[in-house]
Write a protein that holds these residues in place. Structure first.
Motif, short mmCIF file in Angstrom:
data_model
loop_
_atom_site.label_atom_id
_atom_site.label_comp_id
_atom_site.label_asym_id
_atom_site.label_seq_id
_atom_site.Cartn_x
_atom_site.Cartn_y
_atom_site.Cartn_z
N THR A 112 16.66 -20.42 -0.58
CA THR A 112 15.32 -20.60 0.05
C THR A 112 14.76 -19.21 0.29
OG1 THR A 112 15.79 -20.82 2.30
CG2 THR A 112 15.47 -22.94 1.10
N MET A 113 15.29 -18.31 -0.02
CA MET A 113 14.94 -16.59 0.24
C MET A 113 13.58 -16.56 -0.58
SD MET A 113 16.87 -13.19 -0.31
CE MET A 113 17.73 -13.09 1.32
N HIS A 114 12.61 -16.40 0.48
CA HIS A 114 11.08 -15.97 -0.02
C HIS A 114 10.77 -14.66 0.45
CE1 HIS A 114 7.09 -17.25 -1.24
NE2 HIS A 114 6.85 -16.78 -0.09
N PHE A 115 10.17 -13.93 -0.47
CA PHE A 115 9.72 -12.57 -0.12
C PHE A 115 8.15 -12.61 -0.39
CE2 PHE A 115 13.80 -11.13 -0.87
CZ PHE A 115 13.79 -9.86 -0.21
N HIS A 116 7.46 -11.85 0.39
CA HIS A 116 6.27 -11.62 0.45
C HIS A 116 6.00 -9.96 0.10
CE1 HIS A 116 4.70 -15.02 2.72
NE2 HIS A 116 5.77 -15.03 3.17
N CYS A 117 5.30 -9.81 -1.07
CA CYS A 117 5.19 -8.33 -1.48
C CYS A 117 3.85 -7.96 -1.22
CB CYS A 117 5.79 -8.24 -2.96
SG CYS A 117 7.34 -9.12 -3.25
N PHE A 118 3.89 -6.63 -0.58
CA PHE A 118 2.55 -5.96 -0.45
C PHE A 118 2.57 -4.77 -1.22
CE2 PHE A 118 3.59 -9.17 2.77
CZ PHE A 118 2.24 -9.65 3.09
N HIS A 119 1.21 -4.10 -1.20
CA HIS A 119 0.94 -2.47 -1.82
C HIS A 119 0.54 -1.89 -0.48
CE1 HIS A 119 -1.74 0.39 -4.10
NE2 HIS A 119 -0.44 0.90 -3.60
N ALA A 120 0.87 -1.01 -0.03
CA ALA A 120 0.59 -0.14 1.18
C ALA A 120 -0.17 1.11 0.45
CB ALA A 120 1.55 -0.21 2.14
N THR A 121 -0.95 1.59 1.25
CA THR A 121 -1.51 2.99 0.98
C THR A 121 -1.94 3.53 2.46
OG1 THR A 121 -3.90 2.21 0.66
CG2 THR A 121 -2.60 2.26 -1.43
N GLY A 122 -2.18 4.99 2.24
CA GLY A 122 -2.72 5.88 3.35
C GLY A 122 -1.66 6.08 4.31
N ALA A 123 -0.37 6.12 3.87
CA ALA A 123 0.50 6.45 4.87
C ALA A 123 0.71 7.71 5.40
CB ALA A 123 1.93 5.92 4.15
N THR A 124 1.02 7.53 6.87
CA THR A 124 0.78 9.01 7.82
C THR A 124 2.25 9.02 8.36
OG1 THR A 124 -1.35 8.50 8.33
CG2 THR A 124 -0.19 10.00 9.73
N ARG A 125 2.90 10.41 8.39
CA ARG A 125 3.99 10.68 8.82
C ARG A 125 4.16 10.83 10.25
NH1 ARG A 125 9.42 10.84 8.17
NH2 ARG A 125 10.53 12.71 8.58
N ILE A 126 5.04 9.72 10.92
CA ILE A 126 5.37 9.57 12.63
C ILE A 126 6.43 10.19 12.83
CG2 ILE A 126 3.13 7.87 12.24
CD1 ILE A 126 5.81 6.14 12.96
N GLY A 127 7.16 10.71 11.94
CA GLY A 127 8.33 11.29 12.53
C GLY A 127 9.57 10.67 11.69
N GLU A 128 10.76 10.70 12.28
CA GLU A 128 12.03 10.08 11.77
C GLU A 128 12.01 8.79 11.61
OE1 GLU A 128 14.47 12.30 10.06
OE2 GLU A 128 12.83 13.58 10.25
#
Length: 186
Positions: free
Chosen positions: A117-133
């Protein structure tokens, strides 16, 4: 149309992460059989993270189960009551140290529909900002922004072998892009 009928089910093993069941199913033309089913108590979410320069945020990691090193997308569990898009954004941040801006639906998939029953929701993400490690340092050996031609090379050489990452990246580079450009008949 033929549809299998479930006559009963019995749990063989269970944990917060995975359950193994034996389902008593009636298969038209075959009869009744015990069918193993791996039930996942939680859904999963992943994200294709891109920047304005045509690069993709990827993780390089080892999977002990398969004994393979490979490139993957940030991915993880959707907690009970959590919005899948929020889960994808949380996983990107925890695993990479980058906080995505906009997170938009890409596609959904059942990873192993014949047995799980393994179900995945896949997204497209943009505008990423570095916040640290990355918070979860055990998730990857390396976190890198890779050029699109490198991602395509990794896909075609089998260096992206994890199923949900392979599916989401392929969908993004193919049908999603064609539809966004108006190049595919609907």
């Amino acid at each position: 149309m033929t549809q299998w009928a479930v006559r009963g089910r019995r749990q063989v093993y269970g944990s917060p992460w995975v359950e193994l069941w034996l389902d008593d199913v009636d298969i038209p033309g075959v009869g009744r059989v015990d069918h193993h089913v791996v039930r996942m108590p939680k859904e999963c979410a992943n994200a294709v993270v891109t920047d304005g320069d045509g690069r993709f945020l990827m993780l390089y990691r080892h999977r002990f189960i398969t004994g393979r090193w490979g490139w993957e997308l940030p991915s993880g569990w959707v907690e009970p009551g959590e919005d899948p898009a929020a889960a994808a954004a949380r996983e990107v941040e925890e695993e990479t140290g980058w906080r995505p801006g906009e997170v938009a639906p890409l596609t959904r998939l059942d990873a192993m529909s014949g047995i799980s029953t393994m179900h995945f929701h896949c997204f497209h993400a943009t505008g990423a900002t570095r916040i640290g490690e990355p918070v979860d340092r055990a998730e990857a050996s390396r976190v890198e922004w890779l050029a699109e031609d490198e991602v395509v090379r990794l896909l075609t050489t089998g260096e992206v072998a994890e199923g949900a990452s392979l599916a989401a990246l392929s969908y993004f580079l193919g049908p999603h892009r064609l539809t966004a450009r108006g190049g595919a008949d609907r």
